[in-house]
Design a protein around this motif. Sequence first.
Motif, short mmCIF file in Angstrom:
data_model
loop_
_atom_site.label_atom_id
_atom_site.label_comp_id
_atom_site.label_asym_id
_atom_site.label_seq_id
_atom_site.Cartn_x
_atom_site.Cartn_y
_atom_site.Cartn_z
N MET A 126 0.90 -1.17 0.04
CA MET A 126 -0.05 0.01 -0.05
C MET A 126 0.86 1.33 0.07
O MET A 126 1.66 1.46 0.79
N SER A 127 0.84 2.08 -1.11
CA SER A 127 1.72 3.12 -1.12
C SER A 127 0.76 4.60 -0.56
O SER A 127 -0.36 4.38 -0.23
N ILE A 128 1.60 5.48 -0.14
CA ILE A 128 1.11 6.40 0.96
C ILE A 128 0.94 7.68 -0.16
O ILE A 128 1.85 8.06 -1.09
N GLU A 129 -0.43 7.84 -0.29
CA GLU A 129 -0.95 8.71 -1.28
C GLU A 129 -1.74 10.00 -0.41
O GLU A 129 -2.24 9.83 0.47
N VAL A 130 -1.63 11.19 -1.00
CA VAL A 130 -2.24 12.25 -0.65
C VAL A 130 -3.77 12.05 -0.33
O VAL A 130 -4.32 11.58 -1.33
N THR A 183 7.87 7.38 8.17
CA THR A 183 7.72 8.28 9.23
C THR A 183 7.08 9.43 8.46
O THR A 183 7.73 10.29 7.62
N GLY A 184 6.10 10.05 9.12
CA GLY A 184 5.69 11.50 8.57
C GLY A 184 5.54 12.35 9.70
O GLY A 184 5.70 12.09 11.18
N LEU A 185 5.52 13.56 9.53
CA LEU A 185 5.37 14.94 10.57
C LEU A 185 4.01 15.35 10.71
O LEU A 185 3.15 15.78 9.73
N VAL A 214 -4.38 9.31 11.08
CA VAL A 214 -3.86 10.60 10.17
C VAL A 214 -4.21 10.58 8.97
O VAL A 214 -4.61 9.63 8.34
N LYS A 215 -4.21 11.81 8.30
CA LYS A 215 -4.46 11.88 7.00
C LYS A 215 -3.24 12.35 6.23
O LYS A 215 -2.84 13.42 6.87
N VAL A 216 -2.90 11.83 5.17
CA VAL A 216 -1.72 12.57 4.39
C VAL A 216 -2.18 13.75 3.56
O VAL A 216 -3.05 13.81 2.91
N ILE A 217 -1.46 14.79 3.78
CA ILE A 217 -1.89 15.93 3.33
C ILE A 217 -1.06 16.43 2.49
O ILE A 217 -1.16 17.18 1.51
N ASP A 224 11.40 14.79 -1.91
CA ASP A 224 12.44 14.18 -1.04
C ASP A 224 12.12 13.11 -0.05
O ASP A 224 12.90 12.49 0.76
N GLY A 225 10.83 12.84 -0.06
CA GLY A 225 10.23 11.77 0.53
C GLY A 225 9.46 12.37 1.92
O GLY A 225 8.88 11.45 2.71
N LYS A 226 9.78 13.54 2.17
CA LYS A 226 9.06 13.97 3.63
C LYS A 226 7.41 14.05 3.36
O LYS A 226 6.77 14.22 2.38
N ILE A 227 6.72 13.22 4.47
CA ILE A 227 5.38 13.16 4.35
C ILE A 227 4.66 14.24 5.59
O ILE A 227 4.98 14.26 6.45
N GLY A 228 3.86 15.17 5.00
CA GLY A 228 3.12 15.86 5.83
C GLY A 228 1.66 15.09 6.22
O GLY A 228 0.97 14.84 5.41
N LEU A 229 1.57 15.09 7.60
CA LEU A 229 0.21 14.63 8.16
C LEU A 229 -0.67 15.35 8.92
O LEU A 229 -0.13 16.49 9.36
#
Length: 136
Positions: A1-5, A30-32, A58-61, A66-71
């Motif tokens: 399962m890929s991480i999508e907005v 890991t996301g912030l 959390v919801k991916v926003i 560069d791979g950073k994930i905002g949550l």
Amino acid sequence: MSIEVGSKLQGKVTGITNFGAFVELPEGSTGLVHISEVADNYVKDINDHLKVGDQVEVKVINVEKDGKIGLSIKKAKERSESQHSQRSRQGRQNDYRAKESFEAKMSRFLKESEDRLSSLKRNTESKRGGRGARRG
């Protein structure tokens, strides 16, 4: 399962800083969650809301190149709660409006308008020194 907005995921808080919390997502990424995305109200101290080890939804926003994930925790909760409360609120308003006749609506509107106008006149005349204003 890929991480999508836009996707909602379960995660575990692994670290807390003064600007947010790091959340471990499935597959080890890991996301912030920025401090502004923790709750609907102002968050002065994130430790009042989260601690290391908490399980959170959390919801991916955003996902940067560069791979950073905002949550966001508040956006993960927002959808289901706001839709439910909005539907029930609209239902109550429609019920009330359907029971009130046109004549009743019109008389209520006229009364409220007259009250507002008399209040407005009273305030402006006293400030301009118009009739009825006290001079001292």
